[in-house]
Scaffold this active site. Sequence first.
Site, PDB file in Angstrom:
ATOM      1  N   SER A 198      -3.737  42.221 -19.421  1.00  0.00           N
ATOM      2  CA  SER A 198      -3.519  43.298 -18.830  1.00  0.00           C
ATOM      3  C   SER A 198      -2.714  44.334 -19.726  1.00  0.00           C
ATOM      4  O   SER A 198      -1.229  43.718 -20.606  1.00  0.00           O
ATOM      5  CB  SER A 198      -2.218  43.224 -17.818  1.00  0.00           C
ATOM      6  OG  SER A 198      -2.300  45.038 -16.751  1.00  0.00           O
ATOM      7  N   TYR A 215       5.350  39.599 -13.745  1.00  0.00           N
ATOM      8  CA  TYR A 215       3.767  40.181 -13.803  1.00  0.00           C
ATOM      9  C   TYR A 215       3.236  40.167 -15.359  1.00  0.00           C
ATOM     10  O   TYR A 215       2.615  39.593 -16.251  1.00  0.00           O
ATOM     11  CB  TYR A 215       2.444  41.246 -13.129  1.00  0.00           C
ATOM     12  CG  TYR A 215       1.188  41.003 -13.648  1.00  0.00           C
ATOM     13  CD1 TYR A 215       0.414  40.571 -13.271  1.00  0.00           C
ATOM     14  CD2 TYR A 215       1.244  42.242 -14.050  1.00  0.00           C
ATOM     15  CE1 TYR A 215      -0.648  40.792 -13.219  1.00  0.00           C
ATOM     16  CE2 TYR A 215      -0.027  42.854 -14.567  1.00  0.00           C
ATOM     17  CZ  TYR A 215      -1.196  41.643 -13.955  1.00  0.00           C
ATOM     18  OH  TYR A 215      -2.496  42.131 -14.453  1.00  0.00           O
ATOM     19  N   LYS A 249       1.922  37.151 -18.284  1.00  0.00           N
ATOM     20  CA  LYS A 249       0.689  38.435 -19.462  1.00  0.00           C
ATOM     21  C   LYS A 249       1.000  38.473 -20.726  1.00  0.00           C
ATOM     22  O   LYS A 249       0.694  37.888 -21.004  1.00  0.00           O
ATOM     23  CB  LYS A 249       0.007  39.152 -18.751  1.00  0.00           C
ATOM     24  CG  LYS A 249      -0.138  39.734 -17.331  1.00  0.00           C
ATOM     25  CD  LYS A 249      -2.021  38.647 -17.521  1.00  0.00           C
ATOM     26  CE  LYS A 249      -2.600  39.199 -16.034  1.00  0.00           C
ATOM     27  NZ  LYS A 249      -3.917  38.644 -15.958  1.00  0.00           N
TER      28      LYS A 249
END
Length: 263
Positions: free
Chosen positions: A150, A163, A167
Site C-alpha cells: 500500500s 497498518y 505493510k
Amino acid sequence: MTRAPAELFDLTGKVALVTGGSRGLGREIVLAFAAAGADVVIASRKLDACEAVAAEVEALGRRALPIAAHVGDWDGLATLADTAWNWQGHVDILVNNAGLSPLAPSPHETSEALFDKVVDINFKGPFRLTALIGQRMAQGSGGSIINVSSSGALTPAASIGPYAGAKAGLNAMSMAMAMAYAPKVRVNILSPGTFRTDISTAWADDPNMGVDIALGRIGEPPEIVTSALYLASAASSYTTGSLIRVDGAGPIPIGAKRQITSK
C-alpha cells in the site's frame, strides 16, 4: 529471439492462488489472470463470495477453485497451501492480496487486539504463505510471488500506524524472500494507492479526493491489471525484489489534511 508481447503475458498452463480474491482489486486480478489463460484458486473468508468469482472465471473458459480461508490463521494457511498445490500439482503464481486497514482512533487508544489483527492479516499471513508456497516453487519449476502492499507504507498517516507499519514490514520481507528463494522464484511488491473499490465507498466520491494526486483522481480497479500481469508473467523475468507503485504518483495519506478546492 524477441518474444511477442502477447506471448510474454500469456499465462496458459499456469495456476494462480490469489488471497482476498473475491472482491476489489483481488477480483480484478483473478479475472485478468483467467483471461490470460491461468486457472485460479480464489481464497477469502467468505466461501459464497469466492464461488461467485469462480463462476466468472469458469465463464472465461478456465478452471477455478474457491476456498474459504483466513490469512491471519498461521496453521490454517498450511491447509490452504496444501489444497491449492494439490489441486493441479503446482502453483505458479501467488498473490498475497488480502488485507485489513481499519483506522486507529489514536496510537495510545489502539488496542492490542486491533494491532495484532492488522499485523496478522497484512504481514504475518503473507509471510507464512510466501514461505509455504515459495519453498515448493523453489524445489519445483519456480514461480512468481506478488505481495500487495500500500502507498500507506510509503506515506503513512497518524491514523494508520499499525497498518502502515505492517505493510512496510511486508515490503522488507518481500525483498528478503526474493533473496531466499532465488533464482527460481521471483518475489515482488505491488503498491497500490487509493482505488475506487467497495472499501472506499464512504469517501471515494469526495470532490476533493485526488486533488493531491498527480493524475488528479483515484484509481479504477481495472487499472491494477497490467502491473499484476507484468509481475505474474514472463514479461518480468528479470524483475525481483522490486516495488511497483500504482498510485497515480503521490496519493496523500489516509486521514491527512486535504487541499480544499472548488473543482
